[in-house]
Design an enzyme around this catalytic site. Structure first.
Site, PDB file in Angstrom:
ATOM      1  N   TRP A   1       0.848  -1.201   0.000  1.00 54.08           N
ATOM      2  CA  TRP A   1       0.000   0.000   0.000  1.00 54.08           C
ATOM      3  C   TRP A   1       0.882   1.249   0.000  1.00 54.08           C
ATOM      4  O   TRP A   1       0.558   2.261  -0.621  1.00 54.08           O
ATOM      5  CB  TRP A   1      -0.896  -0.010   1.236  1.00 54.08           C
ATOM      6  CG  TRP A   1      -1.754   1.213   1.384  1.00 54.08           C
ATOM      7  CD1 TRP A   1      -3.005   1.413   0.890  1.00 54.08           C
ATOM      8  CD2 TRP A   1      -1.417   2.431   2.088  1.00 54.08           C
ATOM      9  NE1 TRP A   1      -3.470   2.653   1.224  1.00 54.08           N
ATOM     10  CE2 TRP A   1      -2.510   3.304   1.957  1.00 54.08           C
ATOM     11  CE3 TRP A   1      -0.304   2.858   2.804  1.00 54.08           C
ATOM     12  CZ2 TRP A   1      -2.529   4.571   2.527  1.00 54.08           C
ATOM     13  CZ3 TRP A   1      -0.315   4.119   3.355  1.00 54.08           C
ATOM     14  CH2 TRP A   1      -1.416   4.960   3.211  1.00 54.08           C
ATOM     15  N   HIS A   2       2.027   1.162   0.708  1.00 47.28           N
ATOM     16  CA  HIS A   2       2.895   2.337   0.811  1.00 47.28           C
ATOM     17  C   HIS A   2       3.570   2.671  -0.507  1.00 47.28           C
ATOM     18  O   HIS A   2       3.927   3.828  -0.746  1.00 47.28           O
ATOM     19  CB  HIS A   2       3.961   2.125   1.892  1.00 47.28           C
ATOM     20  CG  HIS A   2       3.418   2.278   3.269  1.00 47.28           C
ATOM     21  ND1 HIS A   2       2.807   1.243   3.937  1.00 47.28           N
ATOM     22  CD2 HIS A   2       3.356   3.343   4.113  1.00 47.28           C
ATOM     23  CE1 HIS A   2       2.414   1.665   5.119  1.00 47.28           C
ATOM     24  NE2 HIS A   2       2.723   2.938   5.258  1.00 47.28           N
ATOM     25  N   GLY A   3       3.792   1.685  -1.352  1.00 45.59           N
ATOM     26  CA  GLY A   3       4.431   2.019  -2.613  1.00 45.59           C
ATOM     27  C   GLY A   3       4.663   0.793  -3.459  1.00 45.59           C
ATOM     28  O   GLY A   3       4.782  -0.323  -2.945  1.00 45.59           O
TER      29      GLY A   3
END
Lengths: 299, 481
Positions: free
Chosen positions: B325-327
């Site tokens: 989700w962060h990257g």
């Protein structure tokens, strides 16, 4: 609600006033440019890049001509010839002046650019720098300059430190540095290498910049006499200048008829000492400025 | 528009005045003002991507209406999947397309079948991971009949785009925020002053702690191959505080700003670096995302029910998805997996809920045991942050090996000299956070018993320090997620 708004307003005002007072402590030690944006409009100007900023001393010219001069030169990043620099010069000049003395120092870097297309004026890097973002150049304190260009450095205004770099009120940037020959030679060698590897491959002649040099001359001609000068520099740095633009003198000589004359001082390169090969040391700068004054008087 | 910009300093008072003095008599008008303000706030960055928010808003509003009308489970599932596909589809295209494509090409090349594919030059819309998750929570909660869908499109649009938390959270739940848009808000002096206090602390965290740490962390991570072990440790430490100051600072400003408008947002950070184990850390770090994954992914997968393998599988899924989700990068996936590895022993031995209370509650100092636990937990997170920050996995391993290559550098005190100002600030910051750790944010109660002038001087000094000691303005890290 009223109590809340009054309290927030008072606290905000107190904080902003304290902040403004601290900002107003900015002086010649703050950075190499600030003071030039705080002095009144000027009648006689020295223009160019950092070679002129450090090398031409207004005090010497003042003594020679009995009038005030201001050094409004910056760096090859900030003040190559172009719309940004010309606009700023217009803002700095006292438009009532009709017999001013304007010394424009020229070098290959000031008519070159780092953009892929050398005339891509929308991407000239000076657009992001202080000459572009500070339209008022005669405010003291100049909060616009300080807020836009000193971000992240305000702490240095709380505790003032004296450094080897001092910008005088007349715009001369004085550098005090160890000039022991071994140390100076090492510094010169490093700077020359930096120019060779970091600058030279990315700079190319810009006909647009040359056009703006001409426009700058035309504008200043309306307010006095223009003198073109190429300052001395270390022979090793001169080699790099020649690599960048072997026909530099021919280009400038085409513009010379529109001025009082062009003085190529690189013939004296061996006579002076340099802080880093690119800039005259202050003692040499004094002699060079005297030579310029003498040349102007002789014309 | 950045919270720490002059633009926002002008924007906020204007909206505040319009909100309380011009539109306060009409709830719909007040909500409409929030929508317009939010779209302006977002459009300041890039107005083209407003279309994504508007499209997502329309789809989820009508999905909600559809779920209300239909009792047929097949139709309801179809509506829910429409919402999921639209929102996850946006994320897939804008955030993950190039990642999957590049890995697909690499996999084929690895097996000797070179293929060519054109990656797209896609700009990642700011905050897309946040608002898509927020609107998804609405569709899922309506589908689960946890809440009634709203018929008020303006209120719903305000919920999706509410500017204080639009681009970096907290990721609000529809069950908490939508009802607040449907009821008249009253100005509350205590709530507003508390909001300003929280904004002030958030700005300090962002501008002084995070932005100053960022300068050094960037310099050290970008030149890690040439630096000593002790400098690399400092780089990791600076990044740990950069990301905490940056993200929790943003959350504080978002929550504080919301309070000025009469809203209560959920807490997002609860002093995570004072955690005594990783489970506690994850109850205190990015709470709105952790609980989102818990409620909408972990529990539907079976949670901690079932056998050991089920627990291990679910734990890895939730942490790896959280990392992803962060990257769109393997470094984030490794970061997530590392945290799963840290977490598993606690969960498998039923020790993951040992530390539910604040550390050293009611005391000035922690016990030696607590101090050691906190340092160990911080050490684990510090190690994982290296993967989070590194440019790629090779860089992370090079950075870690660099830490151990030059042990003498740790006793060379001159190395620390150039960082002394930020180290002093970090020390003061940790002390203030420690003192305020039992509150919602560090300075919530500090000074509440002092005489008014002393309290004002305290706030004045924080504000002035924030202006004077701010680092070079950096975008909020979480904008890119």
């Amino acid at each position: 609600m009223r109590k809340f708004i009054v309290q927030i307003t008072i606290l905000s005002i107190l904080v902003l006033v304290a902040f403004a007072l601290i900002l107003s402590r900015a002086n010649g030690y703050t950075d190499p440019f600030y003071i030039r944006f705080t002095t009144p409009k000027q009648q006689n100007l020295i223009l160019g890049t950092s070679r002129a900023a450090q090398g031409v001393q207004p005090e010497v010219l003042k003594n020679a001509f009995n009038r005030n001069f201001n050094n409004y030169s910056f760096t090859i990043a900030h003040s190559p010839f172009g719309a940004t620099y010309l606009e700023s010069i217009k803002n700095k000049l006292d438009h009532d002046q009709k017999d001013g003395i304007f010394i424009i120092t020229v070098d290959p870097w000031s008519i070159s650019s780092t953009t892929l297309s050398p005339n891509d004026s929308l991407n000239f890097r000076e657009l992001e720098l202080c000459l572009s973002n500070t339209p008022k150049v005669d405010r003291d304190p100049n909060y616009t300059y300080l807020l836009r260009n000193l971000k992240g450095k305000y702490r240095e205004l709380v505790i003032r430190k004296k450094a080897g770099l001092y910008l005088h009120n007349d715009g001369w940037l004085e550098i005090s540095i160890n000039m022991d020959s071994a140390i100076a030679e090492k510094r010169i060698a490093e700077r020359v290498e930096m120019y060779r590897t970091t600058n030279l491959p990315y700079y190319q002649f810009s006909s647009l910049r040359l056009e703006y040099l001409q426009k700058t001359i035309e504008f200043l001609n309306q307010h006095g006499n223009v003198y073109l000068v190429r300052l001395p520099l270390h022979p090793d740095m001169m080699d790099i200048d020649n690599l960048l633009m072997p026909d530099f003198n021919e280009k400038i000589e085409q513009l010379a008829p529109q001025t009082k004359g062009y003085y190529d001082m690189t013939i004296f390169n061996d006579e002076f000492s340099y802080t880093d090969g690119n800039h005259l040391y202050k003692e040499s700068g004094k002699i060079v400025t005297n030579k310029i004054a003498k040349w102007i008087k002789e014309i | 528009m950045l919270f720490n910009s002059i633009d926002f300093a002008i924007f906020l008072p204007i909206i505040f005045i319009l909100y309380w003095f011009v539109t306060s008599k009409n709830l719909r008008l007040q909500n409409l003002l929030i929508v317009i303000a939010s779209y302006t706030f977002y459009g300041w960055w890039d107005w083209r991507f407003l279309s994504l928010i508007i499209f997502s808003t329309i789809v989820d509003f009508f999905v909600g209406q559809g779920l209300k009308r239909h009792s047929n489970e097949t139709k309801r599932k179809l509506l829910l999947w429409t919402s999921i596909l639209v929102n996850i589809g946006f994320l897939g295209v804008f955030k993950y397309y190039n990642f999957f494509l590049d890995n697909f090409v690499s996999a084929f090349t690895f097996f000797g079948k070179g293929i060519q594919a054109n990656s797209l030059n896609i700009i990642l819309p700011v905050g897309i991971s946040f608002y898509t998750f927020q609107t998804l929570s609405y569709s899922i909660d309506v589908y689960r009949r946890k809440m009634e869908p709203t018929n008020d499109f303006i209120a719903f649009a305000a919920f999706v785009s509410f500017f204080p938390q639009l681009v970096a959270g907290p990721i609000e739940r529809a069950t908490n925020l939508i009802p607040q848009f449907r009821h008249k808000r009253k100005f509350d002096y205590d709530k507003a002053t508390d909001g300003v206090r929280q904004i002030l602390w958030g700005l300090f965290k962002k501008m002084v702690i995070a932005d100053n740490c960022a300068e050094f962390a960037n310099e050290i991570f970008n030149n890690s191959a040439e630096l000593s072990g002790s400098t690399l440790v400092l780089g990791g430490l600076f990044f740990a505080f950069q990301i905490y100051g940056d993200f929790s600072g943003y959350s504080d400003i978002a929550i504080g700003t919301s309070r000025l408008f009469g809203f209560n947002l959920m807490r997002n950070f609860a002093f995570p670096y004072f955690s005594r184990d990783i489970a506690e850390f994850w109850r205190r770090w990015h709470i709105s995302l952790s609980t989102w994954f818990r409620d909408y992914l972990y529990i539907p997968l079976g949670g901690s029910r079932g056998g050991t393998w089920m627990k291990i599988r679910n734990t890895f899924i939730i942490f790896i998805v959280s990392g992803f989700w962060h990257g769109a990068s393997w470094t984030f996936i490794i970061w997530g997996a590392l945290n799963a590895i840290y977490f598993l022993p606690l969960m498998l031995t039923n020790n993951n809920r040992n530390n539910l209370e604040t550390v050293a509650q009611g005391k000035d100092l922690p016990s030696i045991r607590e101090l050691v636990q906190m340092l160990l937990t911080f050490g684990l997170t510090f190690f994982a942050w290296i993967f989070f920050r590194a440019d790629n996995i090779g860089h992370a391993f090079q950075y870690i090996s660099g830490i151990f290559q030059d042990p003498e550098s740790f006793i060379n005190l001159s190395i620390y000299g150039q960082y002394k100002t930020i180290i002093v600030f970090l020390f003061i910051f940790i002390c203030i956070e420690w003192i305020g750790r039992e509150n919602q944010y560090a300075i919530e109660k500090i000074g509440s018993s002092w005489a008014k002038p002393a309290r004002w001087i305290f706030y004045f000094l924080i504000a002035l320090t924030t202006l004077l000691y701010s680092g070079q303005q950096q975008e909020f890290i979480y904008f890119q997620f």
